[in-house]
Design an enzyme around this catalytic site. Structure first.
Site, mmCIF file in Angstrom:
data_model
loop_
_atom_site.group_PDB
_atom_site.id
_atom_site.type_symbol
_atom_site.label_atom_id
_atom_site.label_comp_id
_atom_site.label_asym_id
_atom_site.label_seq_id
_atom_site.Cartn_x
_atom_site.Cartn_y
_atom_site.Cartn_z
ATOM 1 C CB SER A 131 -0.891 0.017 1.245
ATOM 2 O OG SER A 131 -1.539 1.265 1.399
ATOM 3 C CE1 TYR B 71 -3.450 -1.539 5.909
ATOM 4 C CE2 TYR B 71 -3.349 0.680 4.987
ATOM 5 C CZ TYR B 71 -3.494 -0.691 4.816
ATOM 6 O OH TYR B 71 -3.677 -1.208 3.552
#
Length: 267
Positions: free
Chosen positions: A149, A162
């Site tokens: 990501s 995250y």
């Protein structure tokens, strides 16, 4: 077909023609994982659809002519059952299983959420890769695709857990490529920016309205099929070509924190 019948699964896969390419996709029950399984099947791969939600992967496997294996990537036992079901040879491993939970600041972080994110996004990838690496080596042309990501390249308030996990995955991908140098195995990290999937933000925030606000007024965010197409393309390349890292964003997102909200494309 589920993980409680590994002998039957192994037979199913081992009876395939040696010319049949096999891909394993984790987190295949929805979103990018399910789209990737369909895309690879469309390119002729026999796809092993691995995820926790058995009903969903069984339906997907039936749709694409694949094999369903119930698997929790945070469980050693479950991943070993996946490896047993896959058998001795695979061509492509897509480590897609992952997720984000919560948006707390570091000062008030729920460490249980942080642990879950690290377990699935980092340790899950390591666990599955370790278990399936012998089968990837056996083909002589193995490909490992890790779903990263852009959160693994930046930080932002409320994203500490995250971003830390995806930074960890980025480090694992880079390290693995260096450690496997000299072997005929490619390692690619797919790095999406904003992708609108039905579940990701809902799972993260636990609220549909808050999830919808993430994508509000964004003209054409990426969708699961876009990322799946990138993975399919990487898997189609000649064996001597490695895509180290592929960053994908919608046109509306110039950078992680520069997002245009409003029309861009004419009808």
């Amino acid at each position: 077909m589920t993980a409680d019948a590994p002998e039957q699964q192994e037979t199913t896969l081992s009876t395939q023609s040696a010319a049949t390419r096999t891909a394993v996709v984790t987190g295949a029950s929805s979103g990018i994982g399910a789209a990737t399984a369909r895309a690879l099947a469309g390119d002729g791969f026999r796809v092993v659809c691995a995820a926790r939600r058995t009903d969903r992967i069984e339906a997907l496997a039936a749709e694409i002519g694949g094999v369903a294996v119930t698997c929790d990537v945070t469980s050693d036992e479950s991943v070993q059952a996946l490896a047993a079901a896959v058998g001795d040879r695979i061509d492509v491993l897509v480590n897609n299983a992952g997720g984000a939970y919560g948006a707390d600041q570091v000062s008030g972080a729920d460490l249980g959420d942080w642990q879950r994110m690290y377990d699935v996004n980092v340790l899950g990838v390591v666990r599955v890769t370790q278990a399936l690496l012998p089968a990837l080596r056996a083909t002589g042309t193995g490909l490992i695709v890790n779903l990263g990501s852009t959160a693994g390249q930046v930080t932002y308030p409320g994203g500490g857990g995250y971003t830390a996990a995806k930074h960890g995955l980025h480090a694992v991908s880079q390290t693995l490529r260096r450690e496997l140098n000299g072997e005929p195995i490619r390692v690619t990290e797919i790095v999406p920016g904003m992708v609108h999937t039905p579940e990701f933000s809902v799972v993260r925030f636990g609220d549909q309205a808050q999830a919808d606000a993430v994508y509000a007024d964004v003209d054409s965010p990426l969708v699961a099929d876009d990322i799946a197409e990138a993975i399919r393309w990487v898997a189609s390349l000649p064996r001597h070509m490695n895509v180290d890292e592929l960053v994908l964003r919608p046109v509306a997102q110039a950078a992680q924190h520069q997002l245009h909200r409003g029309p861009i494309f004419t009808p």
